[in-house]
Write a protein that holds these residues in place. Structure first.
Motif, PDB file in Angstrom:
ATOM      1  N   THR A   4      -3.698  -2.126   6.058  1.00  0.00           N
ATOM      2  CA  THR A   4      -2.957  -3.281   6.590  1.00  0.00           C
ATOM      3  C   THR A   4      -2.464  -4.227   5.505  1.00  0.00           C
ATOM      4  O   THR A   4      -1.522  -4.959   5.728  1.00  0.00           O
ATOM      5  CB  THR A   4      -3.851  -4.081   7.554  1.00  0.00           C
ATOM      6  N   ASN A   5      -3.070  -4.231   4.313  1.00  0.00           N
ATOM      7  CA  ASN A   5      -2.715  -5.179   3.263  1.00  0.00           C
ATOM      8  C   ASN A   5      -1.672  -4.547   2.341  1.00  0.00           C
ATOM      9  O   ASN A   5      -2.000  -3.898   1.357  1.00  0.00           O
ATOM     10  CB  ASN A   5      -3.974  -5.588   2.484  1.00  0.00           C
TER      11      ASN A   5
ATOM     12  N   TYR B 295      -0.587   0.217  -0.300  1.00  0.00           N
ATOM     13  CA  TYR B 295      -1.509  -0.704   0.375  1.00  0.00           C
ATOM     14  C   TYR B 295      -2.781  -0.882  -0.443  1.00  0.00           C
ATOM     15  O   TYR B 295      -3.179  -0.005  -1.194  1.00  0.00           O
ATOM     16  CB  TYR B 295      -1.890  -0.159   1.756  1.00  0.00           C
TER      17      TYR B 295
ATOM     18  N   TRP C 128      -6.272  -0.604   0.072  1.00  0.00           N
ATOM     19  CA  TRP C 128      -6.976   0.081   1.156  1.00  0.00           C
ATOM     20  C   TRP C 128      -8.308   0.575   0.634  1.00  0.00           C
ATOM     21  O   TRP C 128      -8.402   1.105  -0.477  1.00  0.00           O
ATOM     22  CB  TRP C 128      -6.101   1.240   1.643  1.00  0.00           C
TER      23      TRP C 128
END
Length: 184
Positions: A67-68, A58, A60
């Motif tokens: 979330t990405n 991710y 982050w």
């Protein structure tokens, strides 16, 4: 004749069941001793490694939820970074050199300590002196800290409380126990 063979096979089965019972008790004891260490290892080593690998997928910022999802992008980017590659090579070199030098030296020292060679007592004294000396130095430092007149604790307490009457920290049995617990 049948009764003898039955009696013999019966005693053999009793012995086997006794061994199985001992094995079971031994396995339970081993598990009981290993379980706390394994739980701590999983909690403090395995879980953070798995969590770090998860966050590696991710983009982050270190705060909030990840979330990405970027997949292997972070890993590809770090593996293609020249500074990271040099750091990995330095670590491999450090590991190789320490194994090449430290392992034979440690084995040689173990042989010198274990064998009955001339001068073994002198070698043992030189070898174990740092371990013993560190304990002696630590004891001396704490005796200076607890000194009844010039100790660090009494000096600090005298700064806070000007009328402080210093006790004999190591001379009073009750205080000695408390001071020893604090040091340990």
């Amino acid at each position: 004749m049948e009764s003898i063979s039955t009696a013999l096979s019966g005693s053999a089965s009793v012995r086997r069941s006794g061994r199985i019972h001992l094995r079971r008790e031994r396995i339970i004891t081993i598990i009981a001793f290993l379980l706390p260490a394994a739980a701590i290892f999983i909690l403090l080593v395995i879980l953070p490694v798995v969590q770090a690998a998860y966050y590696g997928f991710y983009k982050w910022n270190g705060l909030g939820p990840a979330t990405n999802f970027v997949g292997l992008e972070n890993y590809i980017r770090i593996l293609s970074d020249e500074i990271f590659q040099k750091a990995i090579l330095h670590n491999i070199l450090l590991i190789a050199l320490s194994l090449i030098t430290q392992l034979p030296l440690a084995l040689f020292c173990a042989i010198l300590v274990g064998r009955h060679l001339r001068g073994r007592a002198v070698f043992r004294m030189i070898y174990f002196l740092p371990f013993v000396l560190s304990e002696v130095v630590t004891g001396l430092i704490w005796s200076f800290i607890y000194h009844p007149r010039a100790g660090l604790i009494n000096w600090l307490l005298h700064l806070v409380f000007p009328t402080w009457e210093p006790p004999s920290w190591l001379g009073t049995p009750n205080l000695l126990v408390l001071c020893s617990i604090f040091v340990v």
